[in-house]
Motif scaffolding. Structure first.
Motif, PDB file in Angstrom:
ATOM      1  N   SER A  27       0.825  -1.204   0.000  1.00 55.26           N
ATOM      2  CA  SER A  27       0.000   0.000   0.000  1.00 55.26           C
ATOM      3  C   SER A  27       0.855   1.249   0.000  1.00 55.26           C
ATOM      4  CB  SER A  27      -0.934   0.018   1.206  1.00 55.26           C
ATOM      5  OG  SER A  27      -0.200   0.212   2.397  1.00 55.26           O
ATOM      6  N   GLY A  28       2.116   1.140   0.368  1.00 55.46           N
ATOM      7  CA  GLY A  28       3.037   2.262   0.306  1.00 55.46           C
ATOM      8  C   GLY A  28       2.833   3.301   1.375  1.00 55.46           C
ATOM      9  N   CYS A  29       1.901   3.099   2.296  1.00 54.83           N
ATOM     10  CA  CYS A  29       1.661   4.029   3.392  1.00 54.83           C
ATOM     11  C   CYS A  29       1.312   5.433   2.903  1.00 54.83           C
ATOM     12  CB  CYS A  29       2.860   4.097   4.334  1.00 54.83           C
ATOM     13  SG  CYS A  29       3.188   2.543   5.169  1.00 54.83           S
ATOM     14  N   THR A  30       0.806   5.581   1.690  1.00 56.88           N
ATOM     15  CA  THR A  30       0.395   6.889   1.219  1.00 56.88           C
ATOM     16  C   THR A  30      -1.117   6.945   1.195  1.00 56.88           C
ATOM     17  OG1 THR A  30       0.463   6.181  -1.078  1.00 56.88           O
ATOM     18  CG2 THR A  30       2.440   7.247  -0.221  1.00 56.88           C
ATOM     19  N   VAL A  31      -1.639   8.109   1.499  1.00 61.60           N
ATOM     20  CA  VAL A  31      -3.077   8.315   1.505  1.00 61.60           C
ATOM     21  C   VAL A  31      -3.493   8.711   0.092  1.00 61.60           C
ATOM     22  CG1 VAL A  31      -4.933   9.714   2.463  1.00 61.60           C
ATOM     23  CG2 VAL A  31      -2.994   9.044   3.897  1.00 61.60           C
ATOM     24  N   PRO A  32      -4.515   8.062  -0.471  1.00 59.42           N
ATOM     25  CA  PRO A  32      -4.945   8.446  -1.816  1.00 59.42           C
ATOM     26  C   PRO A  32      -5.403   9.897  -1.850  1.00 59.42           C
ATOM     27  CG  PRO A  32      -6.143   6.505  -1.019  1.00 59.42           C
ATOM     28  CD  PRO A  32      -5.300   7.000   0.102  1.00 59.42           C
ATOM     29  N   ALA A  33      -5.233  10.517  -3.008  1.00 58.76           N
ATOM     30  CA  ALA A  33      -5.641  11.911  -3.162  1.00 58.76           C
ATOM     31  C   ALA A  33      -7.146  12.038  -2.967  1.00 58.76           C
ATOM     32  CB  ALA A  33      -5.262  12.400  -4.553  1.00 58.76           C
ATOM     33  N   LYS A  34      -7.561  13.152  -2.406  1.00 54.79           N
ATOM     34  CA  LYS A  34      -8.985  13.416  -2.273  1.00 54.79           C
ATOM     35  C   LYS A  34      -9.480  13.941  -3.617  1.00 54.79           C
ATOM     36  CE  LYS A  34      -9.035  14.291   2.641  1.00 54.79           C
ATOM     37  NZ  LYS A  34      -9.326  15.256   3.697  1.00 54.79           N
ATOM     38  N   THR A  35     -10.588  13.383  -4.058  1.00 55.17           N
ATOM     39  CA  THR A  35     -11.173  13.757  -5.336  1.00 55.17           C
ATOM     40  C   THR A  35     -12.678  13.883  -5.168  1.00 55.17           C
ATOM     41  OG1 THR A  35     -11.351  11.437  -5.980  1.00 55.17           O
ATOM     42  CG2 THR A  35      -9.365  12.612  -6.679  1.00 55.17           C
ATOM     43  N   ALA A  36     -13.328  14.489  -6.158  1.00 51.70           N
ATOM     44  CA  ALA A  36     -14.783  14.620  -6.127  1.00 51.70           C
ATOM     45  C   ALA A  36     -15.303  14.706  -7.557  1.00 51.70           C
ATOM     46  CB  ALA A  36     -15.184  15.855  -5.332  1.00 51.70           C
ATOM     47  N   ALA A  37     -16.579  14.403  -7.729  1.00 54.80           N
ATOM     48  CA  ALA A  37     -17.223  14.491  -9.042  1.00 54.80           C
ATOM     49  C   ALA A  37     -18.667  14.941  -8.865  1.00 54.80           C
ATOM     50  CB  ALA A  37     -17.177  13.140  -9.743  1.00 54.80           C
ATOM     51  N   LYS A  38     -19.180  15.535  -9.942  1.00 61.50           N
ATOM     52  CA  LYS A  38     -20.540  16.059  -9.916  1.00 61.50           C
ATOM     53  C   LYS A  38     -21.034  16.146 -11.356  1.00 61.50           C
ATOM     54  CE  LYS A  38     -23.027  20.075  -8.078  1.00 61.50           C
ATOM     55  NZ  LYS A  38     -22.874  21.334  -7.331  1.00 61.50           N
ATOM     56  N   LEU A  39     -22.337  16.172 -11.544  1.00 60.35           N
ATOM     57  CA  LEU A  39     -22.915  16.436 -12.854  1.00 60.35           C
ATOM     58  C   LEU A  39     -23.240  17.926 -12.925  1.00 60.35           C
ATOM     59  CD1 LEU A  39     -25.302  13.377 -13.218  1.00 60.35           C
ATOM     60  CD2 LEU A  39     -23.041  13.701 -14.242  1.00 60.35           C
ATOM     61  N   VAL A  40     -22.669  18.606 -13.907  1.00 55.56           N
ATOM     62  CA  VAL A  40     -22.898  20.032 -14.099  1.00 55.56           C
ATOM     63  C   VAL A  40     -23.418  20.209 -15.527  1.00 55.56           C
ATOM     64  CG1 VAL A  40     -21.868  22.332 -14.153  1.00 55.56           C
ATOM     65  CG2 VAL A  40     -21.071  20.647 -12.474  1.00 55.56           C
ATOM     66  N   ASN A  41     -24.637  20.700 -15.647  1.00 59.75           N
ATOM     67  CA  ASN A  41     -25.285  20.846 -16.957  1.00 59.75           C
ATOM     68  C   ASN A  41     -25.243  19.543 -17.749  1.00 59.75           C
ATOM     69  OD1 ASN A  41     -25.827  23.598 -16.452  1.00 59.75           O
ATOM     70  ND2 ASN A  41     -23.769  24.157 -17.154  1.00 59.75           N
ATOM     71  N   ASP A 153     -21.614  19.562  -0.086  1.00 60.63           N
ATOM     72  CA  ASP A 153     -21.901  20.725  -0.935  1.00 60.63           C
ATOM     73  C   ASP A 153     -20.631  21.240  -1.603  1.00 60.63           C
ATOM     74  OD1 ASP A 153     -24.578  20.642  -0.289  1.00 60.63           O
ATOM     75  OD2 ASP A 153     -24.397  22.097   1.344  1.00 60.63           O
ATOM     76  N   LYS A 154     -19.484  20.984  -0.976  1.00 55.67           N
ATOM     77  CA  LYS A 154     -18.195  21.427  -1.504  1.00 55.67           C
ATOM     78  C   LYS A 154     -17.387  20.209  -1.968  1.00 55.67           C
ATOM     79  CE  LYS A 154     -17.931  25.236   1.763  1.00 55.67           C
ATOM     80  NZ  LYS A 154     -17.164  25.815   2.876  1.00 55.67           N
ATOM     81  N   PRO A 155     -16.606  20.354  -3.038  1.00 53.32           N
ATOM     82  CA  PRO A 155     -15.803  19.213  -3.481  1.00 53.32           C
ATOM     83  C   PRO A 155     -14.648  18.905  -2.545  1.00 53.32           C
ATOM     84  CG  PRO A 155     -15.310  21.126  -4.831  1.00 53.32           C
ATOM     85  CD  PRO A 155     -16.451  21.493  -3.928  1.00 53.32           C
ATOM     86  N   CYS A 156     -14.088  19.934  -1.929  1.00 47.84           N
ATOM     87  CA  CYS A 156     -12.908  19.772  -1.068  1.00 47.84           C
ATOM     88  C   CYS A 156     -13.140  20.469   0.265  1.00 47.84           C
ATOM     89  CB  CYS A 156     -11.669  20.380  -1.735  1.00 47.84           C
ATOM     90  SG  CYS A 156     -11.354  19.771  -3.407  1.00 47.84           S
TER      91      CYS A 156
END
Length: 157
Positions: A27-41, A153-156
C-alpha cells in the motif's frame, strides 16, 4: 502441548505477520488523493483536492453488471498542465494546453463505475498519479460525490 501443535501455531502467527507486512508494503503508506465528481449541466465534472502537475488525463468506465466486458476508455487527452484544489476538469473538454488523444465517447452515467486518472510521467523517475473512482448511480447535480463515497456541498474541505 505437542511439538507439532506449537509448530502449527507458530506458522500461523508468522503467516499472519507476513500478510500484514506485505499489505503495508504494497500500500506504500500513502493516503490516496482526495477527489470529487458532480454532474454540471449534464456533464461529468472531476475535481482534485490537491495541487498536481499532470501530462495526461484519461476517463472511462466499467459496467457494474458486466465486469467481464472490461474497462472502456471514453476520453483521453495529453499536454502539460496543473490543477489546484477545486479546479474542474469536464469530461471531453481538453484543458488549455491539452489535445484530445481519443474520444470522447458517450460516458455512461447509469450503473457504471467512472474512473478518472491524472498522470505525470517525468523524463527521469517514476510516474505519479491521482485517480478517482465514482459510482455513477450516486452522481448528482445537487452535491459533490467524493472519492471516499461521501457527499458534500463542496468538493474539497
Amino acid at each position: 502441548m505437542e511439538r507439532s501443535a506449537v509448530s502449527k501455531i507458530t506458522l500461523k502467527v508468522l503467516a499472519g505477520g507476513l500478510a500484514v507486512v506485505l499489505a503495508v508494503g504494497l500500500s506504500g503508506c500513502t493516503v490516496p488523493a482526495k477527489t470529487a465528481a458532480k454532474l454540471v449541466n449534464g456533464k461529468f465534472v472531476f475535481v482534485s483536492c490537491e495541487d498536481f502537475t499532470y501530462d495526461s488525463i484519461s476517463m472511462g468506465s466499467i459496467d457494474f453488471d458486466n465486469w467481464k466486458d472490461g474497462y472502456v476508455q471514453g476520453w483521453s487527452a495529453s499536454g502539460i498542465g496543473s490543477v489546484a484544489p477545486g479546479d474542474r476538469i469536464t469530461y471531453g473538454v481538453a484543458p488549455d494546453g491539452f489535445l484530445t488523444a481519443s474520444g470522447p465517447l458517450t460516458l455512461p452515467l447509469q450503473h457504471h463505475r467512472i474512473d478518472v486518472y491524472l498522470e505525470y510521467q517525468p523524463t527521469n523517475g517514476p510516474s505519479e498519479r491521482i485517480s478517482g473512482h465514482f459510482d455513477s448511480r450516486k452522481l448528482s447535480t445537487d452535491h459533490w460525490l467524493r472519492g471516499d463515497g461521501g457527499t458534500n456541498d463542496k468538493p474539497c474541505d
